[in-house]
Design an enzyme around this catalytic site. Structure first.
Site, PDB file in Angstrom:
ATOM      1  N   SER A 105     -16.070  82.039  -7.655  1.00 47.23           N
ATOM      2  CA  SER A 105     -17.232  82.922  -7.658  1.00 47.23           C
ATOM      3  C   SER A 105     -17.215  83.838  -8.892  1.00 47.23           C
ATOM      4  CB  SER A 105     -17.251  83.688  -6.329  1.00 47.23           C
ATOM      5  OG  SER A 105     -18.444  84.375  -6.150  1.00 47.23           O
ATOM      6  N   ASP A 155     -25.334  76.630  -1.256  1.00 47.26           N
ATOM      7  CA  ASP A 155     -24.905  77.947  -1.743  1.00 47.26           C
ATOM      8  C   ASP A 155     -26.135  78.845  -1.875  1.00 47.26           C
ATOM      9  OD1 ASP A 155     -23.999  80.125  -3.254  1.00 47.26           O
ATOM     10  OD2 ASP A 155     -22.474  78.897  -4.249  1.00 47.26           O
ATOM     11  N   HIS A 186     -21.349  78.962  -0.195  1.00 47.62           N
ATOM     12  CA  HIS A 186     -20.604  79.638  -1.270  1.00 47.62           C
ATOM     13  C   HIS A 186     -19.099  79.672  -0.999  1.00 47.62           C
ATOM     14  CE1 HIS A 186     -20.734  81.977  -4.947  1.00 47.62           C
ATOM     15  NE2 HIS A 186     -19.929  82.883  -4.412  1.00 47.62           N
TER      16      HIS A 186
HETATM   17  C1  MLT Z   1     -21.131  87.164  -9.712  1.00 52.75           C
HETATM   18  O1  MLT Z   1     -21.538  88.307  -9.593  1.00 52.75           O
HETATM   19  O2  MLT Z   1     -20.271  86.818 -10.526  1.00 52.75           O
HETATM   20  C2  MLT Z   1     -21.754  86.168  -8.799  1.00 52.75           C
HETATM   21  O3  MLT Z   1     -22.920  86.694  -8.248  1.00 52.75           O
HETATM   22  C3  MLT Z   1     -20.814  85.719  -7.747  1.00 52.75           C
HETATM   23  C4  MLT Z   1     -20.307  86.855  -6.913  1.00 52.75           C
HETATM   24  O4  MLT Z   1     -19.368  87.502  -7.314  1.00 52.75           O
HETATM   25  O5  MLT Z   1     -20.831  87.081  -5.820  1.00 52.75           O
END
Ligand code: MLT
Length: 203
Positions: A105, A155, A186
């Protein structure tokens, strides 16, 4: 030893010659989060696991965002450079070859930014639920670097088109990219684990 520039955990290699893993957690995680994942995906490899320096309502991240999926790109660039400098320090301090980044992520997004901005920092990367971190990335030479990208067709945070665009950019830059879209959301699944293990075995 001199203090390194990120709070981090380091686990020395038990099997020499395996590339070290640079473990990069998601929003709200820390340096402990991915240690057990790292041990499962490449048993015996050295593990270097920094904690993101940006706090969003108390939750560590690797760069600032303006909203979910909307990034502060100036911060992405500054933080990717700061992290690449940490990797260089840690390699010297611990005597490591270039690591393979393993990010989930937000951690996958900073790993993608490292590939774009400081390709020498990583030998390759596993990007779990990554999206495009910079709208106009500079040209990078990623020849010789393997990248495994695992995305989720359900996701809610990452549109399919976005992860596809990242995979295309990385292959056009010369990386050898394997992008698989799993029927998941996700969060990580058992399939992420087994596909990543296989990718390391066949690297
Ligand atoms: C981010 O902010 O890098 C993406 O939205 C993924 C997350 O951290 O939720």
């Amino acid at each position: 030893m001199k203090e390194l520039s990120f709070i981090h955990r380091f686990e020395p290699a038990l099997t020499p010659d395996l590339p070290p893993l640079l473990l990069l957690h998601g929003t709200g995680g820390d340096e402990n989060d991915l240690i057990s994942l790292g041990k499962m995906i490449s048993p015996g490899a050295a593990l270097l696991s920094p904690r993101g320096k940006v706090l969003e309502n108390g939750m560590p991240r690797f760069f600032r965002r303006l909203a979910e999926g909307v990034f502060d790109e100036a911060d992405v660039k500054a933080r990717a450079n700061e992290l690449a400098d940490f990797i260089a320090e840690a390699r010297e301090a611990y005597g490591l070859q270039a690591p393979v980044g393993v990010g989930f992520s937000n951690g996958a997004n900073i790993a993608a930014a490292l590939l774009m901005l400081r390709p020498e920092a990583l030998a390759g990367a596993v990007l779990l639920r990554a999206m495009v971190p910079l709208s106009e990335p500079p040209k990078a030479d990623l020849a010789g670097k393997g990248v495994l990208m695992l995305s989720g067709s359900m996701d809610p945070i990452i549109p399919a088109e976005n992860s596809e665009r990242l995979a295309e950019f990385l292959s056009e830059s010369g990386a050898s990219v394997k992008h698989t879209v799993l029927p998941v959301g996700h969060g990580l699944s058992q399939q992420d684990l087994s596909l990543t293990q296989n990718w390391f075995l066949n690297r």
